[in-house]
Design a protein around this motif. Structure first.
Motif, PDB file in Angstrom:
ATOM      1  N   ALA A 167       0.828  -1.208   0.000  1.00  0.00           N
ATOM      2  CA  ALA A 167       0.000   0.000   0.000  1.00  0.00           C
ATOM      3  C   ALA A 167       0.862   1.257   0.000  1.00  0.00           C
ATOM      4  N   ILE A 168       1.952   1.217   0.754  1.00  0.00           N
ATOM      5  CA  ILE A 168       2.863   2.362   0.810  1.00  0.00           C
ATOM      6  C   ILE A 168       3.647   2.506  -0.489  1.00  0.00           C
ATOM      7  N   GLU A 169       4.236   1.397  -0.942  1.00  0.00           N
ATOM      8  CA  GLU A 169       5.153   1.459  -2.075  1.00  0.00           C
ATOM      9  C   GLU A 169       4.442   1.556  -3.425  1.00  0.00           C
ATOM     10  N   GLN A 170       3.292   0.924  -3.560  1.00  0.00           N
ATOM     11  CA  GLN A 170       2.605   0.901  -4.856  1.00  0.00           C
ATOM     12  C   GLN A 170       1.428   1.870  -4.934  1.00  0.00           C
ATOM     13  N   ASP A 171       0.753   2.095  -3.790  1.00  0.00           N
ATOM     14  CA  ASP A 171      -0.458   2.911  -3.812  1.00  0.00           C
ATOM     15  C   ASP A 171      -0.250   4.313  -3.247  1.00  0.00           C
ATOM     16  N   GLN A 172       0.965   4.599  -2.751  1.00  0.00           N
ATOM     17  CA  GLN A 172       1.297   5.905  -2.166  1.00  0.00           C
ATOM     18  C   GLN A 172       0.444   6.243  -0.941  1.00  0.00           C
ATOM     19  N   ALA A 173       0.167   5.250  -0.130  1.00  0.00           N
ATOM     20  CA  ALA A 173      -0.552   5.486   1.120  1.00  0.00           C
ATOM     21  C   ALA A 173       0.390   6.099   2.147  1.00  0.00           C
ATOM     22  N   HIS A 174      -0.069   7.127   2.845  1.00  0.00           N
ATOM     23  CA  HIS A 174       0.730   7.782   3.883  1.00  0.00           C
ATOM     24  C   HIS A 174       0.227   7.453   5.284  1.00  0.00           C
ATOM     25  N   ALA A 175      -0.899   6.761   5.363  1.00  0.00           N
ATOM     26  CA  ALA A 175      -1.428   6.247   6.630  1.00  0.00           C
ATOM     27  C   ALA A 175      -2.137   4.940   6.330  1.00  0.00           C
ATOM     28  N   LEU A 176      -2.266   4.098   7.348  1.00  0.00           N
ATOM     29  CA  LEU A 176      -2.849   2.781   7.147  1.00  0.00           C
ATOM     30  C   LEU A 176      -3.909   2.514   8.202  1.00  0.00           C
ATOM     31  N   ILE A 177      -4.976   1.845   7.791  1.00  0.00           N
ATOM     32  CA  ILE A 177      -6.073   1.527   8.696  1.00  0.00           C
ATOM     33  C   ILE A 177      -6.320   0.028   8.672  1.00  0.00           C
ATOM     34  N   LEU A 178      -6.453  -0.564   9.849  1.00  0.00           N
ATOM     35  CA  LEU A 178      -6.859  -1.959   9.935  1.00  0.00           C
ATOM     36  C   LEU A 178      -8.350  -2.017   9.589  1.00  0.00           C
ATOM     37  N   GLY A 179      -8.699  -2.740   8.531  1.00  0.00           N
ATOM     38  CA  GLY A 179     -10.047  -2.702   7.993  1.00  0.00           C
ATOM     39  C   GLY A 179     -11.011  -3.713   8.556  1.00  0.00           C
ATOM     40  N   CYS A 180     -10.780  -4.148   9.801  1.00  0.00           N
ATOM     41  CA  CYS A 180     -11.713  -5.043  10.487  1.00  0.00           C
ATOM     42  C   CYS A 180     -11.472  -4.912  11.982  1.00  0.00           C
ATOM     43  N   THR A 181     -12.557  -4.820  12.752  1.00  0.00           N
ATOM     44  CA  THR A 181     -12.412  -4.678  14.200  1.00  0.00           C
ATOM     45  C   THR A 181     -11.991  -5.986  14.869  1.00  0.00           C
ATOM     46  N   GLY A 182     -11.952  -7.079  14.097  1.00  0.00           N
ATOM     47  CA  GLY A 182     -11.403  -8.329  14.622  1.00  0.00           C
ATOM     48  C   GLY A 182      -9.886  -8.365  14.578  1.00  0.00           C
ATOM     49  N   MET A 183      -9.270  -7.347  13.981  1.00  0.00           N
ATOM     50  CA  MET A 183      -7.799  -7.266  13.906  1.00  0.00           C
ATOM     51  C   MET A 183      -7.283  -6.599  15.173  1.00  0.00           C
ATOM     52  N   LEU A 184      -7.450  -7.284  16.278  1.00  0.00           N
ATOM     53  CA  LEU A 184      -7.156  -6.706  17.592  1.00  0.00           C
ATOM     54  C   LEU A 184      -5.695  -6.888  17.998  1.00  0.00           C
ATOM     55  N   GLY A 185      -5.174  -5.881  18.675  1.00  0.00           N
ATOM     56  CA  GLY A 185      -3.889  -6.008  19.351  1.00  0.00           C
ATOM     57  C   GLY A 185      -2.648  -6.005  18.496  1.00  0.00           C
ATOM     58  N   VAL A 186      -2.739  -5.551  17.233  1.00  0.00           N
ATOM     59  CA  VAL A 186      -1.564  -5.609  16.360  1.00  0.00           C
ATOM     60  C   VAL A 186      -1.164  -4.248  15.785  1.00  0.00           C
ATOM     61  N   ALA A 187      -1.947  -3.222  15.998  1.00  0.00           N
ATOM     62  CA  ALA A 187      -1.671  -1.929  15.361  1.00  0.00           C
ATOM     63  C   ALA A 187      -0.309  -1.365  15.771  1.00  0.00           C
ATOM     64  N   THR A 188      -0.027  -1.397  17.061  1.00  0.00           N
ATOM     65  CA  THR A 188       1.235  -0.815  17.548  1.00  0.00           C
ATOM     66  C   THR A 188       2.443  -1.566  17.013  1.00  0.00           C
ATOM     67  N   SER A 189       2.392  -2.888  17.039  1.00  0.00           N
ATOM     68  CA  SER A 189       3.541  -3.672  16.566  1.00  0.00           C
ATOM     69  C   SER A 189       3.726  -3.503  15.060  1.00  0.00           C
ATOM     70  N   LEU A 190       2.645  -3.397  14.318  1.00  0.00           N
ATOM     71  CA  LEU A 190       2.763  -3.162  12.878  1.00  0.00           C
ATOM     72  C   LEU A 190       3.354  -1.788  12.594  1.00  0.00           C
ATOM     73  N   GLN A 191       2.937  -0.789  13.348  1.00  0.00           N
ATOM     74  CA  GLN A 191       3.479   0.554  13.176  1.00  0.00           C
ATOM     75  C   GLN A 191       4.975   0.569  13.454  1.00  0.00           C
ATOM     76  N   GLU A 192       5.399  -0.148  14.476  1.00  0.00           N
ATOM     77  CA  GLU A 192       6.827  -0.226  14.803  1.00  0.00           C
ATOM     78  C   GLU A 192       7.603  -0.978  13.730  1.00  0.00           C
ATOM     79  N   SER A 193       7.028  -2.061  13.216  1.00  0.00           N
ATOM     80  CA  SER A 193       7.694  -2.836  12.160  1.00  0.00           C
ATOM     81  C   SER A 193       7.852  -2.012  10.891  1.00  0.00           C
ATOM     82  N   LEU A 194       6.836  -1.222  10.561  1.00  0.00           N
ATOM     83  CA  LEU A 194       6.921  -0.355   9.392  1.00  0.00           C
ATOM     84  C   LEU A 194       8.003   0.706   9.573  1.00  0.00           C
ATOM     85  N   LYS A 195       8.108   1.226  10.783  1.00  0.00           N
ATOM     86  CA  LYS A 195       9.127   2.243  11.052  1.00  0.00           C
ATOM     87  C   LYS A 195      10.525   1.658  10.908  1.00  0.00           C
TER      88      LYS A 195
END
Length: 238
Positions: A167-195
């Motif tokens: 999404a970042i490299e091909q679609d030029q996304a500058h922010a990302l949203i988890l598109g399901c409320t069942g995707m619990l507990g991973v936002a922070t770790s994903l943000q850190e991995s992306l950084k």
């Protein structure tokens, strides 16, 4: 402050996890009650599922206000029942999809949503259009994992990270949203991995976004406009 969180599903697989996750978000002044449906779909993965979820969700939203709740959250990225609930409640009603996109639009000029299945892509695009944010929606990607299989956290997080990079490299996304409320507990770790990969971008958790937006509306003593969401006319309902 008391908030009712409605899971639009008849299965309770996410109820306890949602309760535990929300404990990380709330302060001592906020009480959150989480409940699922008595009848409806096992998960919301399209317009048909959403339609089946709405009747009991509305009943439970109305019940929540009668029981003294100050706000209601429809905890599903498709925002089932949000608009009709706004017509019948005198407390703020917030959907996770709307809240996530509004926050992302404040933080970046473009954002992508990473969701579960291709079935829900049109629903998410429609939400962005209704909000007036379609021009900021870089893409809607999916991990091809059904909602009820999101309990495999490792598989889910790996798939999300892969799609976020695209999404970042091909679609030029500058922010990302988890598109399901069942995707619990991973936002922070994903943000850190992306950084760590060199991408300093926000990753929005829809559950967190919906809760904080609801808290803010309650604190401001505002709710949905009665001119936009008018009270239904009196008639026979059978």
């Amino acid at each position: 402050m008391k908030i009712r969180v409605l899971l639009p599903t008849v299965v309770d697989v996410f109820v306890e996890e949602t309760i535990q996750e929300f404990k990380h978000y709330i302060t001592d002044s906020v009480e959150v009650e989480v409940c699922n449906l008595d009848y409806g779909p096992a998960s919301v993965e399209g317009e048909y599922d959403e339609a089946l979820a709405v009747p009991n969700l509305l009943e439970k939203a109305i019940e929540g206000e009668k029981n003294g709740c100050d706000g209601v959250i429809s905890l599903c990225f498709g925002d089932p029942g949000v608009k009709p609930a706004r017509e019948v409640l005198n407390i703020p009603v917030v959907g996770a999809g709307e809240a996530s996109m509004l926050y992302a639009s404040l933080l970046a000029k473009s954002f992508s949503v990473i969701t579960v299945l291709p079935n829900v892509v049109p629903m998410i695009e429609n939400i962005s259009t209704t909000l007036g944010l379609r021009s900021k929606l870089a893409s809607v990607r999916y991990v091809n994992i059904p909602v009820l299989e999101l309990v495999d956290k490792k598989k889910m997080e790996e798939a999300l990270f892969e799609e976020m990079i695209l999404a970042i490299e091909q679609d030029q996304a500058h922010a990302l949203i988890l598109g399901c409320t069942g995707m619990l507990g991973v936002a922070t770790s994903l943000q850190e991995s992306l950084k760590e990969r060199g991408y300093d971008v926000p990753v929005i958790d829809p559950s967190f976004a919906a809760l904080k937006m609801t808290e803010g509306l309650i604190a401001m003593n505002v709710k949905q406009s009665g001119l936009t969401y008018m009270t239904p006319t009196k008639k026979l309902y059978k």
